[in-house]
Design an enzyme around this catalytic site. Structure first.
Site, PDB file in Angstrom:
ATOM      1  N   ASN A   2      31.137  58.304  21.907  1.00 26.68           N
ATOM      2  CA  ASN A   2      32.214  57.680  20.934  1.00 26.68           C
ATOM      3  C   ASN A   2      33.140  59.084  20.285  1.00 26.68           C
ATOM      4  O   ASN A   2      34.148  58.870  19.662  1.00 26.68           O
ATOM      5  CB  ASN A   2      31.594  57.005  19.834  1.00 26.68           C
ATOM      6  CG  ASN A   2      31.180  55.388  20.491  1.00 26.68           C
ATOM      7  OD1 ASN A   2      30.359  54.667  19.856  1.00 26.68           O
ATOM      8  ND2 ASN A   2      32.120  54.979  21.512  1.00 26.68           N
ATOM      9  N   TRP A   3      32.490  60.348  20.303  1.00 28.85           N
ATOM     10  CA  TRP A   3      33.289  61.295  19.552  1.00 28.85           C
ATOM     11  C   TRP A   3      34.601  61.411  20.391  1.00 28.85           C
ATOM     12  O   TRP A   3      35.613  62.159  19.694  1.00 28.85           O
ATOM     13  CB  TRP A   3      32.522  62.775  19.655  1.00 28.85           C
ATOM     14  CG  TRP A   3      31.299  62.445  18.868  1.00 28.85           C
ATOM     15  CD1 TRP A   3      29.937  62.676  19.183  1.00 28.85           C
ATOM     16  CD2 TRP A   3      31.030  62.792  17.530  1.00 28.85           C
ATOM     17  NE1 TRP A   3      29.236  62.703  18.306  1.00 28.85           N
ATOM     18  CE2 TRP A   3      29.616  62.689  16.961  1.00 28.85           C
ATOM     19  CE3 TRP A   3      32.204  62.704  16.196  1.00 28.85           C
ATOM     20  CZ2 TRP A   3      29.302  62.722  15.767  1.00 28.85           C
ATOM     21  CZ3 TRP A   3      31.688  62.727  15.053  1.00 28.85           C
ATOM     22  CH2 TRP A   3      30.167  62.627  14.444  1.00 28.85           C
ATOM     23  N   ARG A   9      25.041  41.870  24.089  1.00 28.90           N
ATOM     24  CA  ARG A   9      26.047  42.607  24.115  1.00 28.90           C
ATOM     25  C   ARG A   9      27.465  41.719  24.266  1.00 28.90           C
ATOM     26  O   ARG A   9      27.440  40.743  24.911  1.00 28.90           O
ATOM     27  CB  ARG A   9      26.192  43.299  25.521  1.00 28.90           C
ATOM     28  CG  ARG A   9      27.387  44.341  25.581  1.00 28.90           C
ATOM     29  CD  ARG A   9      27.694  45.127  26.656  1.00 28.90           C
ATOM     30  NE  ARG A   9      28.883  46.140  26.257  1.00 28.90           N
ATOM     31  CZ  ARG A   9      28.926  47.516  26.610  1.00 28.90           C
ATOM     32  NH1 ARG A   9      27.899  48.137  27.278  1.00 28.90           N
ATOM     33  NH2 ARG A   9      30.266  48.025  26.293  1.00 28.90           N
ATOM     34  N   ARG A  68      27.483  46.221  30.721  1.00 30.45           N
ATOM     35  CA  ARG A  68      26.846  47.578  30.967  1.00 30.45           C
ATOM     36  C   ARG A  68      25.750  47.915  29.674  1.00 30.45           C
ATOM     37  O   ARG A  68      25.667  47.129  28.869  1.00 30.45           O
ATOM     38  CB  ARG A  68      28.045  48.468  30.703  1.00 30.45           C
ATOM     39  CG  ARG A  68      28.922  48.839  31.759  1.00 30.45           C
ATOM     40  CD  ARG A  68      29.697  50.069  31.254  1.00 30.45           C
ATOM     41  NE  ARG A  68      30.528  49.932  30.275  1.00 30.45           N
ATOM     42  CZ  ARG A  68      31.964  49.098  30.406  1.00 30.45           C
ATOM     43  NH1 ARG A  68      32.512  48.752  31.546  1.00 30.45           N
ATOM     44  NH2 ARG A  68      32.652  49.082  29.331  1.00 30.45           N
ATOM     45  N   GLU A  95      15.568  40.929  28.154  1.00 27.90           N
ATOM     46  CA  GLU A  95      16.370  39.895  28.497  1.00 27.90           C
ATOM     47  C   GLU A  95      17.774  40.346  28.178  1.00 27.90           C
ATOM     48  O   GLU A  95      17.876  40.523  26.777  1.00 27.90           O
ATOM     49  CB  GLU A  95      16.067  38.606  28.045  1.00 27.90           C
ATOM     50  CG  GLU A  95      14.619  38.082  28.460  1.00 27.90           C
ATOM     51  CD  GLU A  95      14.766  37.923  29.947  1.00 27.90           C
ATOM     52  OE1 GLU A  95      15.805  37.417  30.428  1.00 27.90           O
ATOM     53  OE2 GLU A  95      13.575  37.926  30.721  1.00 27.90           O
ATOM     54  N   ARG A 137      36.844  59.315  20.873  1.00 29.28           N
ATOM     55  CA  ARG A 137      37.815  58.505  20.395  1.00 29.28           C
ATOM     56  C   ARG A 137      38.842  59.356  19.836  1.00 29.28           C
ATOM     57  O   ARG A 137      38.547  60.609  18.992  1.00 29.28           O
ATOM     58  CB  ARG A 137      37.380  57.460  19.627  1.00 29.28           C
ATOM     59  CG  ARG A 137      36.481  56.587  20.681  1.00 29.28           C
ATOM     60  CD  ARG A 137      35.987  55.317  19.789  1.00 29.28           C
ATOM     61  NE  ARG A 137      35.308  54.387  20.723  1.00 29.28           N
ATOM     62  CZ  ARG A 137      35.398  53.177  20.950  1.00 29.28           C
ATOM     63  NH1 ARG A 137      36.062  52.620  19.899  1.00 29.28           N
ATOM     64  NH2 ARG A 137      34.562  52.503  21.769  1.00 29.28           N
ATOM     65  N   ASN A 172      35.500  45.348  18.886  1.00 29.93           N
ATOM     66  CA  ASN A 172      36.217  45.533  17.740  1.00 29.93           C
ATOM     67  C   ASN A 172      37.655  45.958  17.961  1.00 29.93           C
ATOM     68  O   ASN A 172      38.622  45.346  17.343  1.00 29.93           O
ATOM     69  CB  ASN A 172      35.738  46.526  16.791  1.00 29.93           C
ATOM     70  CG  ASN A 172      34.517  46.107  16.348  1.00 29.93           C
ATOM     71  OD1 ASN A 172      33.778  45.061  16.434  1.00 29.93           O
ATOM     72  ND2 ASN A 172      33.821  47.336  15.814  1.00 29.93           N
ATOM     73  N   ASP A 224      30.450  45.284  20.823  1.00 32.47           N
ATOM     74  CA  ASP A 224      31.428  45.616  21.404  1.00 32.47           C
ATOM     75  C   ASP A 224      32.835  44.794  21.217  1.00 32.47           C
ATOM     76  O   ASP A 224      32.557  43.521  21.146  1.00 32.47           O
ATOM     77  CB  ASP A 224      31.234  45.899  22.980  1.00 32.47           C
ATOM     78  CG  ASP A 224      32.469  46.763  23.674  1.00 32.47           C
ATOM     79  OD1 ASP A 224      32.972  47.260  23.066  1.00 32.47           O
ATOM     80  OD2 ASP A 224      32.323  46.638  25.007  1.00 32.47           O
TER      81      ASP A 224
HETATM   82  C1  FPP Z   1      32.985  48.887  19.764  1.00 28.05           C
HETATM   83  O1  FPP Z   1      34.125  48.337  19.788  1.00 28.05           O
HETATM   84  C2  FPP Z   1      32.386  49.225  18.522  1.00 28.05           C
HETATM   85  C3  FPP Z   1      32.257  50.531  17.951  1.00 28.05           C
HETATM   86  C4  FPP Z   1      32.364  51.816  18.790  1.00 28.05           C
HETATM   87  C5  FPP Z   1      31.682  50.916  16.666  1.00 28.05           C
HETATM   88  C6  FPP Z   1      30.941  49.614  16.061  1.00 28.05           C
HETATM   89  C7  FPP Z   1      31.055  49.891  14.747  1.00 28.05           C
HETATM   90  C8  FPP Z   1      31.020  48.955  13.646  1.00 28.05           C
HETATM   91  C9  FPP Z   1      30.616  47.491  13.928  1.00 28.05           C
HETATM   92  C10 FPP Z   1      31.324  49.431  12.250  1.00 28.05           C
HETATM   93  C11 FPP Z   1      30.292  50.401  11.636  1.00 28.05           C
HETATM   94  C12 FPP Z   1      28.857  50.166  11.817  1.00 28.05           C
HETATM   95  C13 FPP Z   1      28.038  50.219  10.816  1.00 28.05           C
HETATM   96  C14 FPP Z   1      26.701  50.164  11.235  1.00 28.05           C
HETATM   97  C15 FPP Z   1      28.450  49.824   9.589  1.00 28.05           C
HETATM   98  P1  FPP Z   1      35.225  48.931  20.421  1.00 28.05           P
HETATM   99  O2  FPP Z   1      36.237  49.771  19.490  1.00 28.05           O
HETATM  100  O3  FPP Z   1      34.519  49.790  21.661  1.00 28.05           O
HETATM  101  O4  FPP Z   1      36.256  47.786  20.989  1.00 28.05           O
HETATM  102  P2  FPP Z   1      36.809  47.648  22.516  1.00 28.05           P
HETATM  103  O5  FPP Z   1      35.779  47.698  23.491  1.00 28.05           O
HETATM  104  O6  FPP Z   1      37.759  46.454  22.220  1.00 28.05           O
HETATM  105  O7  FPP Z   1      37.832  48.705  22.400  1.00 28.05           O
END
Ligand code: FPP
Length: 254
Positions: free
Chosen positions: A80-81, A200, A206, A219, A83, A34, A32
């Protein structure tokens, strides 16, 4: 040996303050943060995802180097769809590229890839690449690496219930014979067991519908680090914290 080779070899070795006998067998990760990683740099949210892929590539190498037997990561949830379409497209494309570009290294490391979730609902080209990559690694005997895509823990439990109910309806299963072991044979973690450690990132407290059945006694390690910044030093910290924990599985200390 060059300085770089010495450093690379050191990084590949399990840190000396970790006990190789007490490593978690199975590590699960909710990657989480990105979007926030990108926003903090004044970049659009989606720019964080490619950096998230870099962190994931490095984690796979790290777990393999350090002797973790199974790694399961949450790439895309059934929620996540919701988004923005552009972000969904970026994530789908990144997963497809990852599966294509990382395949030679997965093969070289003998990593066994599995993909779980409602895969039938994913874009066609991604499904084709998933099929190719999983098919190539089925005989690999090394670490099991599972990517959960379009996955939801509640949905998984419902699917198991439906499969068992169908067997009861056919007359091949007695309801009294449904126990935890039978239930677990229908879960996506069959063969690797429950995660010993859930990591996480980005500080959220969560489980977010990830492996709901399987996380019952795991754990949980939560770090404020955002996923793109999660590196070997962070993994070292998570494993060190894990080794300090007293796992009782509901029992009292003997
Ligand atoms: C959460 O960050 C991340 C995701 C919903 C996507 C995770 C995907 C990757 C790491 C890349 C693709 C995966 C593979 C297997 C190559 P967020 O965008 O929810 O971050 P935020 O909570 O800061 O908004």
């Amino acid at each position: 040996m060059t300085a770089k080779q010495i450093i690379d070899n050191t990084l590949k070795t399990l840190p000396s303050d970790l006990d190789p006998q007490k490593l978690p067998r199975h590590v699960a990760v909710i990657m989480d943060g990105n979007g926030r990683w990108a926003q903090r740099r004044g970049l659009p949210r989606i720019m964080g995802h490619p950096r998230g892929v870099d962190a994931l590539r490095e984690l796979v190498r790290c777990c393999d180097d350090w002797g973790i037997q199974a790694l399961t990561v949450y790439a895309f949830s059934t929620e996540n769809w919701n988004r923005p379409q552009q972000e969904v497209n970026v994530i789908m494309t990144l997963i497809e590229q990852f599966l294509r570009w990382e395949l030679p290294e997965l093969m070289q490391r003998q990593i066994h890839l599995e993909l779980v979730g409602k895969l039938q609902e994913l874009p066609e080209s991604l499904k084709k690449q998933m099929h190719r990559s999983v098919g190539s690694t089925t005989e690999n005997q090394g670490m099991r690496f599972t990517v959960a895509t379009n996955y939801g823990g509640r949905q998984e439990i419902l699917q198991v219930c439906q499969a068992l109910a169908a067997e009861v309806k056919q007359g091949t299963l007695n309801p009294e014979d449904i126990d935890q072991a039978l239930f677990e044979r229908h879960l996506c973690t069959v063969g690797i067991g429950d995660p010993d450690l859930l990591i996480r990132t980005s500080g959220e407290m969560r489980i977010s519908n990830f492996l709901l059945w399987q996380l019952a006694y795991s754990e949980i390690y939560i770090t404020d680090t955002l996923w793109p910044d999660f590196d070997r030093a962070q993994m070292h910290r998570a494993l060190w914290e894990f080794q300090k924990r007293d796992r009782r599985f509901g029992k009292v200390k003997s």
